[in-house]
Design a protein around this motif. Structure first.
Motif, PDB file in Angstrom:
ATOM      1  N   GLY A  74       0.820  -1.204   0.000  1.00  0.00           N
ATOM      2  CA  GLY A  74       0.000   0.000   0.000  1.00  0.00           C
ATOM      3  C   GLY A  74       0.856   1.258   0.000  1.00  0.00           C
ATOM      4  N   LEU A  75       2.050   1.173   0.599  1.00  0.00           N
ATOM      5  CA  LEU A  75       2.973   2.310   0.627  1.00  0.00           C
ATOM      6  C   LEU A  75       3.392   2.718  -0.795  1.00  0.00           C
ATOM      7  CD1 LEU A  75       4.839   4.345   2.084  1.00  0.00           C
ATOM      8  CD2 LEU A  75       6.467   2.472   2.402  1.00  0.00           C
ATOM      9  N   PRO A  76       3.981   1.844  -1.591  1.00  0.00           N
ATOM     10  CA  PRO A  76       4.349   2.270  -2.950  1.00  0.00           C
ATOM     11  C   PRO A  76       3.152   2.438  -3.892  1.00  0.00           C
ATOM     12  CG  PRO A  76       5.005  -0.006  -2.600  1.00  0.00           C
ATOM     13  CD  PRO A  76       4.539   0.519  -1.271  1.00  0.00           C
ATOM     14  N   LEU A  77       2.086   1.683  -3.678  1.00  0.00           N
ATOM     15  CA  LEU A  77       0.921   1.842  -4.552  1.00  0.00           C
ATOM     16  C   LEU A  77       0.285   3.216  -4.364  1.00  0.00           C
ATOM     17  CD1 LEU A  77      -0.731  -1.689  -4.247  1.00  0.00           C
ATOM     18  CD2 LEU A  77       0.474  -0.741  -6.237  1.00  0.00           C
ATOM     19  N   GLY A  78       0.074   3.605  -3.119  1.00  0.00           N
ATOM     20  CA  GLY A  78      -0.491   4.924  -2.855  1.00  0.00           C
ATOM     21  C   GLY A  78       0.430   6.037  -3.319  1.00  0.00           C
ATOM     22  N   THR A  79       1.724   5.867  -3.074  1.00  0.00           N
ATOM     23  CA  THR A  79       2.710   6.864  -3.482  1.00  0.00           C
ATOM     24  C   THR A  79       2.776   6.979  -5.004  1.00  0.00           C
ATOM     25  OG1 THR A  79       3.980   6.299  -1.506  1.00  0.00           O
ATOM     26  CG2 THR A  79       5.104   7.588  -3.179  1.00  0.00           C
ATOM     27  N   THR A  80       2.638   5.882  -5.688  1.00  0.00           N
ATOM     28  CA  THR A  80       2.656   5.896  -7.153  1.00  0.00           C
ATOM     29  C   THR A  80       1.499   6.718  -7.712  1.00  0.00           C
ATOM     30  OG1 THR A  80       3.784   3.768  -7.307  1.00  0.00           O
ATOM     31  CG2 THR A  80       2.485   4.441  -9.225  1.00  0.00           C
ATOM     32  N   LEU A  81       0.294   6.507  -7.198  1.00  0.00           N
ATOM     33  CA  LEU A  81      -0.849   7.268  -7.704  1.00  0.00           C
ATOM     34  C   LEU A  81      -0.682   8.755  -7.387  1.00  0.00           C
ATOM     35  CD1 LEU A  81      -3.486   7.263  -9.236  1.00  0.00           C
ATOM     36  CD2 LEU A  81      -4.671   6.704  -7.086  1.00  0.00           C
ATOM     37  N   ILE A  82      -0.178   9.072  -6.206  1.00  0.00           N
ATOM     38  CA  ILE A  82       0.073  10.474  -5.853  1.00  0.00           C
ATOM     39  C   ILE A  82       1.099  11.080  -6.817  1.00  0.00           C
ATOM     40  CG2 ILE A  82       1.110  12.001  -4.122  1.00  0.00           C
ATOM     41  CD1 ILE A  82      -0.086  10.068  -1.979  1.00  0.00           C
ATOM     42  N   CYS A  83       2.205  10.387  -7.042  1.00  0.00           N
ATOM     43  CA  CYS A  83       3.251  10.900  -7.941  1.00  0.00           C
ATOM     44  C   CYS A  83       2.737  11.079  -9.364  1.00  0.00           C
ATOM     45  CB  CYS A  83       4.468   9.977  -7.933  1.00  0.00           C
ATOM     46  SG  CYS A  83       5.413  10.031  -6.400  1.00  0.00           S
ATOM     47  N   TYR A  84       1.969  10.126  -9.839  1.00  0.00           N
ATOM     48  CA  TYR A  84       1.427  10.217 -11.201  1.00  0.00           C
ATOM     49  C   TYR A  84       0.524  11.438 -11.340  1.00  0.00           C
ATOM     50  CZ  TYR A  84      -1.490   9.240 -15.261  1.00  0.00           C
ATOM     51  OH  TYR A  84      -2.170   9.358 -16.448  1.00  0.00           O
ATOM     52  N   LEU A  85      -0.352  11.641 -10.365  1.00  0.00           N
ATOM     53  CA  LEU A  85      -1.277  12.775 -10.446  1.00  0.00           C
ATOM     54  C   LEU A  85      -0.562  14.111 -10.208  1.00  0.00           C
ATOM     55  CD1 LEU A  85      -4.399  11.283  -8.625  1.00  0.00           C
ATOM     56  CD2 LEU A  85      -4.046  11.568 -11.088  1.00  0.00           C
ATOM     57  N   ALA A  86       0.498  14.102  -9.428  1.00  0.00           N
ATOM     58  CA  ALA A  86       1.241  15.343  -9.158  1.00  0.00           C
ATOM     59  C   ALA A  86       2.171  15.725 -10.305  1.00  0.00           C
ATOM     60  CB  ALA A  86       2.033  15.195  -7.860  1.00  0.00           C
ATOM     61  N   TRP A  87       2.605  14.762 -11.094  1.00  0.00           N
ATOM     62  CA  TRP A  87       3.607  14.987 -12.133  1.00  0.00           C
ATOM     63  C   TRP A  87       3.256  16.159 -13.057  1.00  0.00           C
ATOM     64  CZ3 TRP A  87       8.168  12.183 -12.554  1.00  0.00           C
ATOM     65  CH2 TRP A  87       8.951  12.475 -13.673  1.00  0.00           C
ATOM     66  N   PRO A  88       2.068  16.183 -13.691  1.00  0.00           N
ATOM     67  CA  PRO A  88       1.797  17.295 -14.604  1.00  0.00           C
ATOM     68  C   PRO A  88       1.617  18.645 -13.909  1.00  0.00           C
ATOM     69  CG  PRO A  88      -0.098  15.831 -14.474  1.00  0.00           C
ATOM     70  CD  PRO A  88       1.010  15.185 -13.694  1.00  0.00           C
ATOM     71  N   ILE A  89       1.287  18.622 -12.631  1.00  0.00           N
ATOM     72  CA  ILE A  89       1.161  19.867 -11.872  1.00  0.00           C
ATOM     73  C   ILE A  89       2.559  20.424 -11.582  1.00  0.00           C
ATOM     74  CG2 ILE A  89       0.395  20.888  -9.680  1.00  0.00           C
ATOM     75  CD1 ILE A  89      -1.782  18.630  -9.628  1.00  0.00           C
ATOM     76  N   VAL A  90       3.452  19.554 -11.182  1.00  0.00           N
ATOM     77  CA  VAL A  90       4.802  19.977 -10.793  1.00  0.00           C
ATOM     78  C   VAL A  90       5.678  20.251 -12.019  1.00  0.00           C
ATOM     79  CG1 VAL A  90       6.912  19.262  -9.585  1.00  0.00           C
ATOM     80  CG2 VAL A  90       4.667  18.742  -8.602  1.00  0.00           C
ATOM     81  N   PHE A  91       5.620  19.364 -12.998  1.00  0.00           N
ATOM     82  CA  PHE A  91       6.539  19.449 -14.127  1.00  0.00           C
ATOM     83  C   PHE A  91       5.894  19.991 -15.401  1.00  0.00           C
ATOM     84  CE2 PHE A  91       8.280  16.047 -11.402  1.00  0.00           C
ATOM     85  CZ  PHE A  91       9.473  16.671 -11.078  1.00  0.00           C
ATOM     86  N   GLY A  92       4.584  20.231 -15.330  1.00  0.00           N
ATOM     87  CA  GLY A  92       3.860  20.851 -16.450  1.00  0.00           C
ATOM     88  C   GLY A  92       3.868  20.038 -17.667  1.00  0.00           C
TER      89      GLY A  92
END
Length: 163
Positions: free
Chosen positions: A145-163
Motif C-alpha cells: 500500500g505504501l508504494p501503490l499509494g505513493t505511485t498514484l500520488i506521484c502520477y497525479l502530481a507529475w503534470p502539476i509539478v513538471f507541467g
C-alpha cells in the motif's frame, strides 16, 4: 504524458488523503480497507467525470475491470494481497492507457524507495514511535500500500509539478 495539469488538479486533492491513509494503514495493519478502495472509486466516479469528460471517463471504467481480473488471478496465485489487487483496480481508471509505461516506472521507483525506507525505519528509532505496526514483524512480506499509494500520488502530481 497524457494526463494534463488541469485534470490532475481535479483529481489529486480528493485522492491524496485516501492514498496517504492506504499507505499508513498498510504499514500499520498490513491491510488496505475496502472502504478506502470504494472511496477511490467514488472519487473517480465524481471527479473523473469532471476531469475527463463523459466519453474518456466511460472508457476508463474498463481499466478497473481489466485490472481487477488481473489482480484476482495474481492474488489467487499468491503474487499479491487481495487489498493490493483491489487498490490497483480502483486506481486504474485514473491512469491514461498511454501513460501506463510511465506509471510502471513510477511504481518501480516507489517500490524500491518504499522498501528501502521501510527496512531502514524498521531498524531505527522510528520503530519505537510506532512499535505496534504489523509491518515491522511480517518477515519478508512488505506493505505494498505504501508504494501503490505513493505511485498514484506521484502520477497525479507529475503534470502539476513538471507541467
Amino acid at each position: 504524458m497524457i494526463l494534463t495539469a488541469s485534470q490532475a488538479l481535479w483529481l489529486l486533492p480528493p485522492v491524496l488523503p485516501i492514498c496517504l491513509y492506504v499507505a499508513w494503514n498498510d504499514m500499520r495493519a498490513m491491510k488496505i480497507p475496502n472502504w478506502s478502495v470504494i472511496a477511490l472509486v467514488v472519487v473517480f466516479a465524481v471527479f473523473g467525470l469532471i476531469a475527463f469528460g463523459i466519453q474518456d471517463w466511460a472508457w476508463r471504467w474498463s481499466h478497473l475491470a481489466v485490472m481487477l481480473v488481473i489482480g484476482i488471478v495474481a492474488n489467487a496465485a499468491g503474487a499479491m494481497g487481495a487489498g493490493d489487487a483491489k487498490f490497483i483496480a480502483a486506481a486504474a481508471p485514473f491512469v491514461a492507457l498511454g501513460d501506463a509505461v510511465m506509471v510502471m516506472y513510477i511504481l518501480a521507483g516507489c517500490t524500491l524507495a518504499g522498501f528501502v525506507v521501510h527496512r531502514i525505519a524498521r531498524h531505527s528509532p522510528i520503530r519505537r514511535m510506532v512499535p505496534d505496526w504489523e509491518s515491522w514483524t511480517t518477515g519478508k512480506r512488505f506493505p505494498m500500500g505504501l508504494p501503490l499509494g505513493t505511485t498514484l500520488i506521484c502520477y497525479l502530481a507529475w503534470p502539476i509539478v513538471f507541467g
